[in-house]
Write a protein that holds these residues in place. Structure first.
Motif, PDB file in Angstrom:
ATOM      1  N   LEU A  10      68.511  -4.393  46.663  1.00 31.57           N
ATOM      2  CA  LEU A  10      68.707  -4.703  45.249  1.00 31.57           C
ATOM      3  C   LEU A  10      68.607  -6.450  45.446  1.00 31.57           C
ATOM      4  CD1 LEU A  10      71.403  -2.414  44.006  1.00 31.57           C
ATOM      5  CD2 LEU A  10      68.922  -2.298  43.435  1.00 31.57           C
ATOM      6  N   LEU A  11      69.340  -7.100  46.237  1.00 30.86           N
ATOM      7  CA  LEU A  11      69.182  -8.516  46.231  1.00 30.86           C
ATOM      8  C   LEU A  11      67.714  -9.121  46.263  1.00 30.86           C
ATOM      9  CD1 LEU A  11      71.070 -10.887  45.888  1.00 30.86           C
ATOM     10  CD2 LEU A  11      71.105 -11.149  48.475  1.00 30.86           C
ATOM     11  N   PHE A  12      66.894  -8.175  47.208  1.00 27.62           N
ATOM     12  CA  PHE A  12      65.586  -8.648  47.458  1.00 27.62           C
ATOM     13  C   PHE A  12      64.652  -8.393  46.349  1.00 27.62           C
ATOM     14  CE2 PHE A  12      66.348  -8.712  52.388  1.00 27.62           C
ATOM     15  CZ  PHE A  12      65.765  -9.998  52.564  1.00 27.62           C
ATOM     16  N   VAL A  13      64.887  -7.238  45.587  1.00 29.87           N
ATOM     17  CA  VAL A  13      64.149  -6.886  44.762  1.00 29.87           C
ATOM     18  C   VAL A  13      64.356  -7.958  43.399  1.00 29.87           C
ATOM     19  CG1 VAL A  13      64.062  -5.148  42.684  1.00 29.87           C
ATOM     20  CG2 VAL A  13      63.983  -4.320  45.204  1.00 29.87           C
ATOM     21  N   PHE A  14      65.642  -8.187  43.275  1.00 30.56           N
ATOM     22  CA  PHE A  14      65.850  -9.396  42.349  1.00 30.56           C
ATOM     23  C   PHE A  14      65.248 -10.440  42.581  1.00 30.56           C
ATOM     24  CE2 PHE A  14      68.718 -12.966  40.853  1.00 30.56           C
ATOM     25  CZ  PHE A  14      69.061 -12.573  39.494  1.00 30.56           C
ATOM     26  N   LEU A  15      65.295 -11.055  43.852  1.00 30.71           N
ATOM     27  CA  LEU A  15      64.640 -12.304  44.320  1.00 30.71           C
ATOM     28  C   LEU A  15      63.135 -12.129  44.081  1.00 30.71           C
ATOM     29  CD1 LEU A  15      65.005 -14.920  45.611  1.00 30.71           C
ATOM     30  CD2 LEU A  15      64.558 -13.742  47.844  1.00 30.71           C
ATOM     31  N   ILE A  16      62.439 -10.925  44.346  1.00 28.02           N
ATOM     32  CA  ILE A  16      60.989 -10.944  43.963  1.00 28.02           C
ATOM     33  C   ILE A  16      60.807 -11.094  42.497  1.00 28.02           C
ATOM     34  CG2 ILE A  16      59.028  -9.489  44.265  1.00 28.02           C
ATOM     35  CD1 ILE A  16      60.312  -8.403  47.148  1.00 28.02           C
ATOM     36  N   VAL A  17      61.580 -10.480  41.751  1.00 27.18           N
ATOM     37  CA  VAL A  17      61.190 -10.360  40.331  1.00 27.18           C
ATOM     38  C   VAL A  17      61.682 -11.940  39.644  1.00 27.18           C
ATOM     39  CG1 VAL A  17      62.202  -9.780  38.104  1.00 27.18           C
ATOM     40  CG2 VAL A  17      61.905  -8.195  39.598  1.00 27.18           C
ATOM     41  N   MET A  18      62.397 -12.618  40.430  1.00 24.65           N
ATOM     42  CA  MET A  18      62.749 -14.061  39.776  1.00 24.65           C
ATOM     43  C   MET A  18      61.764 -15.009  40.265  1.00 24.65           C
ATOM     44  SD  MET A  18      65.312 -14.417  38.009  1.00 24.65           S
ATOM     45  CE  MET A  18      64.955 -12.757  37.247  1.00 24.65           C
ATOM     46  N   ILE A  19      61.139 -14.732  41.543  1.00 21.76           N
ATOM     47  CA  ILE A  19      60.024 -15.458  41.934  1.00 21.76           C
ATOM     48  C   ILE A  19      58.910 -15.256  41.151  1.00 21.76           C
ATOM     49  CG2 ILE A  19      58.081 -15.545  43.915  1.00 21.76           C
ATOM     50  CD1 ILE A  19      60.595 -15.435  45.683  1.00 21.76           C
ATOM     51  N   PHE A  20      58.543 -14.194  40.661  1.00 23.27           N
ATOM     52  CA  PHE A  20      57.021 -13.976  40.069  1.00 23.27           C
ATOM     53  C   PHE A  20      57.407 -14.492  38.645  1.00 23.27           C
ATOM     54  CE2 PHE A  20      55.921 -10.265  42.661  1.00 23.27           C
ATOM     55  CZ  PHE A  20      54.732 -10.805  42.873  1.00 23.27           C
ATOM     56  N   ARG A  21      58.793 -14.567  37.914  1.00 27.24           N
ATOM     57  CA  ARG A  21      58.976 -14.920  36.810  1.00 27.24           C
ATOM     58  C   ARG A  21      58.910 -16.668  36.491  1.00 27.24           C
ATOM     59  NH1 ARG A  21      63.888 -12.619  33.020  1.00 27.24           N
ATOM     60  NH2 ARG A  21      62.808 -14.206  31.729  1.00 27.24           N
ATOM     61  N   CYS A  22      59.574 -17.122  37.682  1.00 29.92           N
ATOM     62  CA  CYS A  22      59.081 -18.468  37.848  1.00 29.92           C
ATOM     63  C   CYS A  22      57.714 -18.775  38.061  1.00 29.92           C
ATOM     64  CB  CYS A  22      60.217 -19.055  38.931  1.00 29.92           C
ATOM     65  SG  CYS A  22      61.963 -18.960  38.600  1.00 29.92           S
ATOM     66  N   ALA A  23      57.227 -18.162  38.595  1.00 30.14           N
ATOM     67  CA  ALA A  23      55.671 -18.569  38.900  1.00 30.14           C
ATOM     68  C   ALA A  23      54.945 -18.583  37.751  1.00 30.14           C
ATOM     69  CB  ALA A  23      54.993 -17.723  40.065  1.00 30.14           C
ATOM     70  N   LYS A  24      55.233 -17.519  36.825  1.00 26.85           N
ATOM     71  CA  LYS A  24      54.601 -17.384  35.541  1.00 26.85           C
ATOM     72  C   LYS A  24      54.968 -18.522  34.677  1.00 26.85           C
ATOM     73  CE  LYS A  24      54.958 -14.411  31.592  1.00 26.85           C
ATOM     74  NZ  LYS A  24      55.238 -12.904  31.292  1.00 26.85           N
ATOM     75  N   LEU A  25      56.080 -19.063  34.965  1.00 29.18           N
ATOM     76  CA  LEU A  25      56.592 -20.041  34.032  1.00 29.18           C
ATOM     77  C   LEU A  25      56.141 -21.410  34.401  1.00 29.18           C
ATOM     78  CD1 LEU A  25      58.499 -20.973  31.611  1.00 29.18           C
ATOM     79  CD2 LEU A  25      60.291 -21.454  33.633  1.00 29.18           C
ATOM     80  N   VAL A  26      55.909 -21.548  35.724  1.00 29.92           N
ATOM     81  CA  VAL A  26      55.271 -22.854  36.245  1.00 29.92           C
ATOM     82  C   VAL A  26      53.560 -22.876  36.026  1.00 29.92           C
ATOM     83  CG1 VAL A  26      54.603 -24.052  38.385  1.00 29.92           C
ATOM     84  CG2 VAL A  26      56.806 -23.283  38.134  1.00 29.92           C
ATOM     85  N   LYS A  27      53.042 -21.615  35.846  1.00 27.27           N
ATOM     86  CA  LYS A  27      51.624 -21.485  35.862  1.00 27.27           C
ATOM     87  C   LYS A  27      51.353 -22.058  34.225  1.00 27.27           C
ATOM     88  CE  LYS A  27      49.048 -17.833  35.277  1.00 27.27           C
ATOM     89  NZ  LYS A  27      48.448 -16.580  35.626  1.00 27.27           N
ATOM     90  N   ASN A  28      52.528 -21.524  33.242  1.00 21.81           N
ATOM     91  CA  ASN A  28      52.055 -21.684  31.687  1.00 21.81           C
ATOM     92  C   ASN A  28      53.391 -21.953  30.963  1.00 21.81           C
ATOM     93  OD1 ASN A  28      50.981 -21.960  29.427  1.00 21.81           O
ATOM     94  ND2 ASN A  28      49.946 -19.795  29.257  1.00 21.81           N
ATOM     95  N   PRO A  29      53.824 -23.023  31.217  1.00 17.73           N
ATOM     96  CA  PRO A  29      55.166 -23.429  30.740  1.00 17.73           C
ATOM     97  C   PRO A  29      55.475 -23.150  28.967  1.00 17.73           C
ATOM     98  CG  PRO A  29      54.162 -25.309  31.466  1.00 17.73           C
ATOM     99  CD  PRO A  29      53.355 -24.150  31.742  1.00 17.73           C
ATOM    100  N   TYR A  30      54.119 -23.381  28.283  1.00 13.99           N
ATOM    101  CA  TYR A  30      54.214 -23.716  27.063  1.00 13.99           C
ATOM    102  C   TYR A  30      53.804 -22.124  25.978  1.00 13.99           C
ATOM    103  CZ  TYR A  30      54.454 -28.503  27.844  1.00 13.99           C
ATOM    104  OH  TYR A  30      54.787 -29.814  28.251  1.00 13.99           O
ATOM    105  N   GLU A  31      53.852 -21.070  27.213  1.00 12.66           N
ATOM    106  CA  GLU A  31      53.639 -19.726  26.556  1.00 12.66           C
ATOM    107  C   GLU A  31      54.952 -19.227  26.380  1.00 12.66           C
ATOM    108  OE1 GLU A  31      52.255 -15.199  28.185  1.00 12.66           O
ATOM    109  OE2 GLU A  31      51.924 -17.108  29.284  1.00 12.66           O
TER     110      GLU A  31
END
Length: 55
Positions: A23-44
């Motif tokens: 569960l910790l790895f699943v949470f970490l993977i979800v957070m990595i994708f969310r942070c990557a999406k935020l870095v890619k387009n911060p104003y969305e």
């Protein structure tokens, strides 16, 4: 004499530890994708934040 081998017995603590790590790895993977999406387009606008429009 008991005939129970360690491989056939179920270790509950080990199961909980493995489930926690998975569960910790699943949470970490979800957070990595969310942070990557935020870095890619911060104003969305985020789907979790709903701000009323001024127009």
């Amino acid at each position: 004499m008991e005939d129970s081998s360690p491989s056939s017995s179920v270790d509950v603590d080990k199961g909980f530890a493995i489930a926690f790590v998975v569960l910790l790895f699943v949470f970490l993977i979800v957070m990595i994708f969310r942070c990557a999406k935020l870095v890619k387009n911060p104003y969305e606008p985020s789907s979790t934040i709903t701000e009323p429009s001024l127009s």
